[in-house]
Scaffold this active site. Structure first.
Site, PDB file in Angstrom:
ATOM      1  N   GLU A 198       4.324 -27.697 -24.997  1.00  0.00           N
ATOM      2  CA  GLU A 198       4.030 -29.124 -24.835  1.00  0.00           C
ATOM      3  C   GLU A 198       4.411 -29.942 -26.066  1.00  0.00           C
ATOM      4  O   GLU A 198       4.685 -31.141 -25.962  1.00  0.00           O
ATOM      5  CB  GLU A 198       2.545 -29.322 -24.490  1.00  0.00           C
ATOM      6  CG  GLU A 198       2.253 -30.746 -24.034  1.00  0.00           C
ATOM      7  CD  GLU A 198       0.872 -30.921 -23.434  1.00  0.00           C
ATOM      8  OE1 GLU A 198       0.283 -29.932 -22.958  1.00  0.00           O
ATOM      9  OE2 GLU A 198       0.387 -32.074 -23.446  1.00  0.00           O
ATOM     10  N   ASP A 242      -0.664 -32.900 -34.225  1.00  0.00           N
ATOM     11  CA  ASP A 242      -0.293 -32.615 -35.621  1.00  0.00           C
ATOM     12  C   ASP A 242       1.016 -31.831 -35.713  1.00  0.00           C
ATOM     13  O   ASP A 242       1.731 -31.944 -36.718  1.00  0.00           O
ATOM     14  CB  ASP A 242      -1.425 -31.940 -36.405  1.00  0.00           C
ATOM     15  CG  ASP A 242      -2.005 -30.735 -35.710  1.00  0.00           C
ATOM     16  OD1 ASP A 242      -1.671 -30.512 -34.530  1.00  0.00           O
ATOM     17  OD2 ASP A 242      -2.778 -30.011 -36.341  1.00  0.00           O
ATOM     18  N   SER A 276       4.201 -27.103 -16.664  1.00  0.00           N
ATOM     19  CA  SER A 276       4.125 -27.045 -18.116  1.00  0.00           C
ATOM     20  C   SER A 276       4.054 -25.615 -18.635  1.00  0.00           C
ATOM     21  O   SER A 276       4.791 -25.233 -19.551  1.00  0.00           O
ATOM     22  CB  SER A 276       2.910 -27.827 -18.599  1.00  0.00           C
ATOM     23  OG  SER A 276       2.726 -27.589 -19.952  1.00  0.00           O
ATOM     24  N   ARG A 312       0.444 -37.966  -9.072  1.00  0.00           N
ATOM     25  CA  ARG A 312      -0.581 -38.277 -10.073  1.00  0.00           C
ATOM     26  C   ARG A 312      -0.508 -39.712 -10.580  1.00  0.00           C
ATOM     27  O   ARG A 312      -1.529 -40.381 -10.725  1.00  0.00           O
ATOM     28  CB  ARG A 312      -0.419 -37.347 -11.276  1.00  0.00           C
ATOM     29  CG  ARG A 312      -1.078 -36.036 -11.077  1.00  0.00           C
ATOM     30  CD  ARG A 312      -0.957 -35.153 -12.288  1.00  0.00           C
ATOM     31  NE  ARG A 312      -1.482 -33.847 -11.909  1.00  0.00           N
ATOM     32  CZ  ARG A 312      -1.331 -32.750 -12.611  1.00  0.00           C
ATOM     33  NH1 ARG A 312      -0.663 -32.778 -13.748  1.00  0.00           N
ATOM     34  NH2 ARG A 312      -1.845 -31.612 -12.195  1.00  0.00           N
TER      35      ARG A 312
HETATM   36  C1  LIG Z   1      -7.433 -28.715 -18.221  1.00  0.00           C
HETATM   37  C2  LIG Z   1      -5.964 -28.451 -18.144  1.00  0.00           C
HETATM   38  C3  LIG Z   1      -5.426 -27.825 -17.038  1.00  0.00           C
HETATM   39  C4  LIG Z   1      -4.066 -27.571 -16.966  1.00  0.00           C
HETATM   40  N1  LIG Z   1      -3.557 -26.929 -15.877  1.00  0.00           N
HETATM   41  C5  LIG Z   1      -2.247 -26.593 -15.860  1.00  0.00           C
HETATM   42  C6  LIG Z   1      -1.704 -25.812 -14.790  1.00  0.00           C
HETATM   43  O1  LIG Z   1      -2.407 -25.443 -13.857  1.00  0.00           O
HETATM   44  N2  LIG Z   1      -0.377 -25.498 -14.835  1.00  0.00           N
HETATM   45  C7  LIG Z   1       0.440 -25.913 -15.850  1.00  0.00           C
HETATM   46  O2  LIG Z   1       1.624 -25.608 -15.857  1.00  0.00           O
HETATM   47  N3  LIG Z   1      -0.055 -26.655 -16.870  1.00  0.00           N
HETATM   48  C8  LIG Z   1      -1.366 -26.989 -16.902  1.00  0.00           C
HETATM   49  N4  LIG Z   1      -1.857 -27.733 -17.946  1.00  0.00           N
HETATM   50  C9  LIG Z   1      -0.969 -28.089 -19.058  1.00  0.00           C
HETATM   51  C10 LIG Z   1      -0.763 -26.847 -19.907  1.00  0.00           C
HETATM   52  O3  LIG Z   1      -1.954 -26.105 -19.968  1.00  0.00           O
HETATM   53  C11 LIG Z   1      -0.350 -27.204 -21.316  1.00  0.00           C
HETATM   54  O4  LIG Z   1       0.733 -28.092 -21.290  1.00  0.00           O
HETATM   55  C12 LIG Z   1       0.037 -25.913 -22.027  1.00  0.00           C
HETATM   56  O5  LIG Z   1      -1.089 -25.074 -22.171  1.00  0.00           O
HETATM   57  C13 LIG Z   1       0.616 -26.197 -23.383  1.00  0.00           C
HETATM   58  O6  LIG Z   1       0.849 -24.940 -23.957  1.00  0.00           O
HETATM   59  P1  LIG Z   1       1.306 -24.830 -25.448  1.00  0.00           P
HETATM   60  O7  LIG Z   1       1.378 -23.368 -25.743  1.00  0.00           O
HETATM   61  O8  LIG Z   1       2.494 -25.661 -25.680  1.00  0.00           O
HETATM   62  O9  LIG Z   1       0.113 -25.498 -26.284  1.00  0.00           O
HETATM   63  P2  LIG Z   1      -1.436 -25.145 -26.283  1.00  0.00           P
HETATM   64  O10 LIG Z   1      -1.795 -24.219 -25.181  1.00  0.00           O
HETATM   65  O11 LIG Z   1      -2.145 -26.453 -26.370  1.00  0.00           O
HETATM   66  O12 LIG Z   1      -1.617 -24.346 -27.633  1.00  0.00           O
HETATM   67  C14 LIG Z   1      -1.379 -24.974 -28.870  1.00  0.00           C
HETATM   68  C15 LIG Z   1      -2.122 -24.200 -29.928  1.00  0.00           C
HETATM   69  O13 LIG Z   1      -1.680 -24.624 -31.224  1.00  0.00           O
HETATM   70  C16 LIG Z   1      -2.820 -24.846 -32.038  1.00  0.00           C
HETATM   71  N5  LIG Z   1      -2.443 -25.824 -33.063  1.00  0.00           N
HETATM   72  C17 LIG Z   1      -2.259 -27.151 -32.920  1.00  0.00           C
HETATM   73  N6  LIG Z   1      -1.893 -27.695 -34.095  1.00  0.00           N
HETATM   74  C18 LIG Z   1      -1.836 -26.684 -34.993  1.00  0.00           C
HETATM   75  C19 LIG Z   1      -1.524 -26.615 -36.380  1.00  0.00           C
HETATM   76  N7  LIG Z   1      -1.162 -27.698 -37.081  1.00  0.00           N
HETATM   77  N8  LIG Z   1      -1.593 -25.417 -36.994  1.00  0.00           N
HETATM   78  C20 LIG Z   1      -1.938 -24.303 -36.297  1.00  0.00           C
HETATM   79  N9  LIG Z   1      -2.233 -24.306 -34.974  1.00  0.00           N
HETATM   80  C21 LIG Z   1      -2.184 -25.488 -34.343  1.00  0.00           C
HETATM   81  C22 LIG Z   1      -3.882 -25.341 -31.074  1.00  0.00           C
HETATM   82  O14 LIG Z   1      -5.165 -25.187 -31.619  1.00  0.00           O
HETATM   83  C23 LIG Z   1      -3.627 -24.429 -29.884  1.00  0.00           C
HETATM   84  O15 LIG Z   1      -4.275 -23.200 -30.042  1.00  0.00           O
HETATM   85  C24 LIG Z   1      -3.220 -27.990 -18.027  1.00  0.00           C
HETATM   86  C25 LIG Z   1      -3.754 -28.626 -19.146  1.00  0.00           C
HETATM   87  C26 LIG Z   1      -5.116 -28.855 -19.209  1.00  0.00           C
HETATM   88  C27 LIG Z   1      -5.662 -29.537 -20.437  1.00  0.00           C
END
Ligand SMILES: Cc1cc2nc3c(=O)[nH]c(=O)nc-3n(C[C@H](O)[C@H](O)[C@H](O)COP(=O)(O)OP(=O)(O)OC[C@H]3O[C@@H](n4cnc5c(N)ncnc54)[C@H](O)[C@@H]3O)c2cc1C
Length: 414
Positions: A247, A92, A263, A162
């Site tokens: 991400e 989103d 990431s 991968r």
């Molecule tokens: C199981 C798993 C294991 C992983 N292991 C690793 C690892 O070991 N090392 C590594 O580098 N990466 C790893 N990754 C990838 C990494 O975790 C993610 O790419 C990273 O957490 C993304 O961080 P972010 O802060 O961009 O988003 P996220 O951590 O996904 O946070 C996004 C937040 O925004 C919120 N949100 C979304 N849309 C809205 C909206 N419209 N309004 C308000 N809030 C919203 C969501 O609810 C969430 O809380 C892993 C991923 C997974 C799923």
């Protein structure tokens, strides 16, 4: 980056949440960003938010004005039936940015993690991931008869990249009709597994499997969106006032195929750089237009059909025929008028992401990184470009290509 054995993400979240509390920064929980507020000349100057009620209804819809909006809304793995991603990863943030005038890129480059616990044909939503660190310690992939899946498929066998492991498993499942393969870690021993991988052992146990005593069923599942909102490493998108990090952003750092563990590092670096940028040059406050145009919402009951078709036709192995069928399924999705709720907002975002993936994966008639075309298995030099999309005034997707220049020791996106 690793912390707490296999709980790196939880540690990052705990640390950042504590830092927010310590600085007294207001956090709106159970609140979703719905739409960017924009000024008459297109500057993003806030967000419309809604509070999520117990039944998913949106209440207290509020316009928050801001001198800058930084999107950190994560990925879009939920566009596939089974994913490692949490329920909130519905794309989103990407859809919001697109509607606000931003460009998105590389959406066809979806990384599938090869070893996600298979909990049955009806499994949907977030599934437990079995880290490749388990294979790093010596676990191997086998079929139901115990034959090695990766032997001979790649010089590194079970430790191949991968995309190679996922594609090999997907090809095996297609050829045999099997629903899953198995990860055999029995020889590592119960004590070692419990100490080294407490979270994974617990997740297997919760699903009824004992990693120390039996080969556990696994399949590839959507894991990481290499694509996202086109941004630089300071978070700047092409839209004044709108920034994207983590991400949800596509900086090009992950190329066409993210390497494991990059990431969280990218997110932390880009977020810090973005904060420093905004600390130095916060844009002036712009006046929002009275109301942002409401998005034309997708019927939430279409969500299962969207994710099933995306998984079937835009999964690990793709071809032109399947991607065209995906495009047809998505074009037929109903958009009834009605009160927006969280389910409709998410279904709409998933539909947007799926539509972009279908179009970009169909356009990219080659295989590159984590994009695999059965009907175009080679990597072609003329496709050393990024596919960049935006919405035009009529809401139609316009796509341009941007060359990727590779220097002697650097990668520069033109
Ligand atoms: C199981 C798993 C294991 C992983 N292991 C690793 C690892 O070991 N090392 C590594 O580098 N990466 C790893 N990754 C990838 C990494 O975790 C993610 O790419 C990273 O957490 C993304 O961080 P972010 O802060 O961009 O988003 P996220 O951590 O996904 O946070 C996004 C937040 O925004 C919120 N949100 C979304 N849309 C809205 C909206 N419209 N309004 C308000 N809030 C919203 C969501 O609810 C969430 O809380 C892993 C991923 C997974 C799923």
């Amino acid at each position: 980056m690793h912390a707490g054995g296999d709980a790196s993400g939880a540690e990052v979240t705990r640390t950042l949440a504590a830092a927010l509390r310590a600085r007294g920064i207001a956090v709106l929980e159970h609140t979703v960003a719905l739409e960017a507020l924009r000024s008459a000349d297109g500057v993003v100057c806030g967000v419309r938010t809604g509070r999520i009620g117990d039944a998913g209804e949106l209440t207290d819809v509020t316009d928050l004005c801001a001198r800058a909006v930084v999107l950190a809304a994560g990925g879009s793995g939920q566009v596939f039936t089974a994913t490692t991603n949490p329920p909130g990863a519905t794309g989103d943030g990407l859809a919001l940015a697109l509607r606000a005038g931003a460009e998105v890129a590389d959406v066809e480059l979806v990384q599938f993690h090869p070893t996600v616990l298979w909990t049955g044909a009806a499994a949907h939503g977030q599934q437990p991931l079995i880290s490749e660190a388990v294979r790093g310690e010596g676990a191997v992939l086998v079929d139901a008869q115990g034959n090695r899946i990766m032997a001979g498929a790649h010089p590194l066998a079970d430790l191949a990249p991968r995309d190679v492991v996922s594609a090999t498993i997907a090809a095996h499942l297609r050829a045999t009709g099997a629903e899953c393969v198995f990860l055999d870690a029995r020889h590592l021993g119960a004590e070692f597994l419990a100490n080294r991988f407490p979270g994974i052992v617990a997740a297997c146990r919760a699903a009824g499997f004992d990693l120390a005593r039996e080969p556990v069923p696994v399949v590839p599942a959507a894991h990481y969106a290499c694509g996202g909102v086109l941004a630089d490493l300071d978070g700047r998108t092409g839209v004044p006032g709108l920034y994207a990090v983590g991400e949800v952003a596509c900086t090009g750092v992950q190329g066409a195929n993210r390497l494991a563990s990059n990431s969280i590092t990218e997110g932390l670096v880009a977020a810090r750089r973005c904060a420093e940028l905004l600390g130095a040059e916060l844009p002036p406050l712009a006046e929002p237009l009275a109301r942002p145009a409401p998005a034309c919402l997708v019927d939430p009951s279409a969500r299962a059909a969207i994710t099933a078709a995306t998984s079937r036709y835009a999964g690990v192995l793709r071809d032109a025929e399947g991607l065209a069928e995906l495009g047809r399924v998505l074009a037929d999705v109903p958009r009834p008028a009605g009160e927006p709720d969280l389910a409709a907002v998410e279904a709409t975002a998933l539909h947007t992401v799926a539509t972009l993936i279908a179009a970009a994966a169909a356009a990219r008639t080659e295989s590159r990184g984590c994009h695999r075309r059965l009907d175009a298995p080679e990597t072609r030099p003329e496709w050393q470009v990024r596919l960049v999309h935006r919405l035009d005034r009529a809401g139609l997707v316009r796509t341009r290509t941007v060359p990727v220049r590779v220097g002697a020791d650097e990668l520069v996106v033109a």
